[in-house]
Scaffold this active site. Structure first.
Site, PDB file in Angstrom:
ATOM      1  N   TYR A 108      44.668  23.138  42.890  1.00 48.71           N
ATOM      2  CA  TYR A 108      46.028  22.970  42.404  1.00 48.71           C
ATOM      3  C   TYR A 108      46.903  22.177  43.377  1.00 48.71           C
ATOM      4  CZ  TYR A 108      44.458  26.392  39.061  1.00 48.71           C
ATOM      5  OH  TYR A 108      43.743  27.029  38.086  1.00 48.71           O
ATOM      6  N   LYS A 126      37.033  39.035  36.906  1.00 53.10           N
ATOM      7  CA  LYS A 126      35.603  38.780  37.018  1.00 53.10           C
ATOM      8  C   LYS A 126      34.961  39.752  38.005  1.00 53.10           C
ATOM      9  CE  LYS A 126      35.640  33.872  35.797  1.00 53.10           C
ATOM     10  NZ  LYS A 126      35.285  32.505  36.251  1.00 53.10           N
ATOM     11  N   HIS A 175      44.024  28.541  29.304  1.00 54.74           N
ATOM     12  CA  HIS A 175      43.644  28.144  30.662  1.00 54.74           C
ATOM     13  C   HIS A 175      44.588  27.070  31.184  1.00 54.74           C
ATOM     14  CE1 HIS A 175      40.694  29.188  33.637  1.00 54.74           C
ATOM     15  NE2 HIS A 175      40.548  27.923  33.973  1.00 54.74           N
ATOM     16  N   ARG A 235      43.735  35.137  33.075  1.00 61.05           N
ATOM     17  CA  ARG A 235      42.776  34.535  32.150  1.00 61.05           C
ATOM     18  C   ARG A 235      42.972  35.142  30.760  1.00 61.05           C
ATOM     19  NH1 ARG A 235      40.030  35.940  36.921  1.00 61.05           N
ATOM     20  NH2 ARG A 235      39.147  34.153  38.072  1.00 61.05           N
ATOM     21  N   HIS A 294      41.093  34.439  42.197  1.00 68.23           N
ATOM     22  CA  HIS A 294      40.018  33.553  42.629  1.00 68.23           C
ATOM     23  C   HIS A 294      39.229  34.213  43.752  1.00 68.23           C
ATOM     24  CE1 HIS A 294      42.254  29.726  41.088  1.00 68.23           C
ATOM     25  NE2 HIS A 294      41.493  30.271  40.163  1.00 68.23           N
ATOM     26  N   ARG A 353      47.483  28.806  32.516  1.00 66.37           N
ATOM     27  CA  ARG A 353      47.113  29.344  33.836  1.00 66.37           C
ATOM     28  C   ARG A 353      47.228  28.254  34.900  1.00 66.37           C
ATOM     29  NH1 ARG A 353      43.783  33.261  36.425  1.00 66.37           N
ATOM     30  NH2 ARG A 353      42.029  32.440  37.629  1.00 66.37           N
TER      31      ARG A 353
END
Length: 329
Positions: free
Chosen positions: A310, A204, A275, A180, A301, A278
């Site tokens: 994806y 995150k 993004h 990210r 994730h 990414r």
């Protein structure tokens, strides 16, 4: 309230409507909102952006609770009927489906916290149905377009201009790792292991992960560190891996500009930012035979369902190729 909390409150104050609504809350509710905000920041480790969004949503919910009357209200009055009425009012205002989903998630986080702290005798949040997001397939570059972006930026760095060296290293690393943009900008020099070709990334929720990168990205990084960084370095640079033109840590806005401008030079390429790179990296990994679990770990994730998006991208691209090229499509 701690200095760090004051800083976060000042971030929220950038939205006058939110600040005004927050100031209108009764003292008791305002105090409990402050405690919830600290919980999000320090206990759950959410990003500033997520905290701002959640707090804004809860301010809106508490406004629904207070209404226009002058009766004293408390968190203990929040029930499923109020939550549903609040979301219905948001829907009537034309709030998008994705924003409604986030509002509901914010409300559930708030009622769960309030129940755990004893403010609510029961938690109505789990009964609040979150509207399903209409997931759109992300725009991605084709492999040849990604190669064109990187070739062009490499050519632009041949004159050893420090900004051009930095921009090329940023593009190579974003595409090589799929990190990210916020993760990229937080990197320090010590987070790069040139021997193992691995980055130490903090994602995150302060979750750490190791992300490999290839020789081209390593080559671009070394050129930036050897020939470019010292020419932008200032007293405020610290140990930041990437620096802005004035010597401070590169910020996400500048990184987005680098990507938009570089991708914009490639004919017929989708208009994408970091993004999008990414998304492109994940798609190309899967097309190359990588398994979902590995891609999930690389991208950081929390759930596999996010990574599965994806697979739809690759299927849609295969279908488009089939329709364009097969004689009986």
């Amino acid at each position: 309230m701690s200095p760090g909390m004051n800083q976060k409150r000042s971030d929220h104050a950038q939205r006058p409507d939110l600040l005004a609504a927050r100031e209108r809350l009764p003292e008791r509710l305002a105090t409990e909102l402050d405690r919830f905000e600290r919980h999000l920041c320090w206990e759950r480790g959410m990003s500033d952006h997520t905290v701002r969004a959640y707090v804004a949503d809860v301010v809106s919910l508490l406004e629904q609770l207070v209404g226009d009357d002058e009766v004293e209200h408390g968190i203990e009055e929040i029930d499923i009927a109020l939550l549903r009425a609040w979301l219905a009012a948001e829907h009537e205002r034309g709030t998008s489906r994705s924003t409604l989903a986030r509002r509901a998630a914010s409300a559930r986080a708030f009622t769960s916290w309030a129940h755990a702290r004893g403010y609510l005798s029961g938690d109505p949040g789990p009964r609040l149905r979150i509207p399903r997001k209409q997931r759109q397939l992300p725009s991605v570059l084709r492999r040849d377009q990604a190669e064109s972006v990187l070739r062009s930026s490499e050519a632009g760095s041949e004159q050893e201009d420090p900004v051009a060296l930095r921009d090329h290293a940023v593009l190579e690393l974003l595409y090589a790792t799929g990190v990210r943009v916020s993760e990229l900008c937080r990197l320090d020099r010590g987070d790069v292991d040139h021997e193992s070709l691995v980055l130490r990334v903090v994602g995150k929720g302060d979750r750490q992960r190791a992300v490999p990168f290839g020789t081209p990205a390593d080559r671009a990084l070394r050129r930036w560190l050897d020939s470019g960084r010292s020419r932008l370095e200032r007293s405020a640079s610290g140990d930041a891996l990437f620096l802005g033109a004035r010597g401070g840590r590169l910020n996400p806005r500048s990184a987005r500009r680098i990507v938009y401008e570089s991708v914009g030079t490639v004919q017929d390429a989708a208009r994408i930012g970091p993004h999008g790179l990414r998304h492109s990296a994940a798609t190309h990994l899967l097309e190359g035979g990588a398994d979902l679990r590995s891609v999930q770990e690389l991208l950081g994730h929390a759930t596999l369902s996010t990574t599965q998006l994806y697979t739809h991208v690759t299927v849609e691209r295969l279908k488009a190729i089939h329709e364009r090229t097969h004689p009986r499509s």
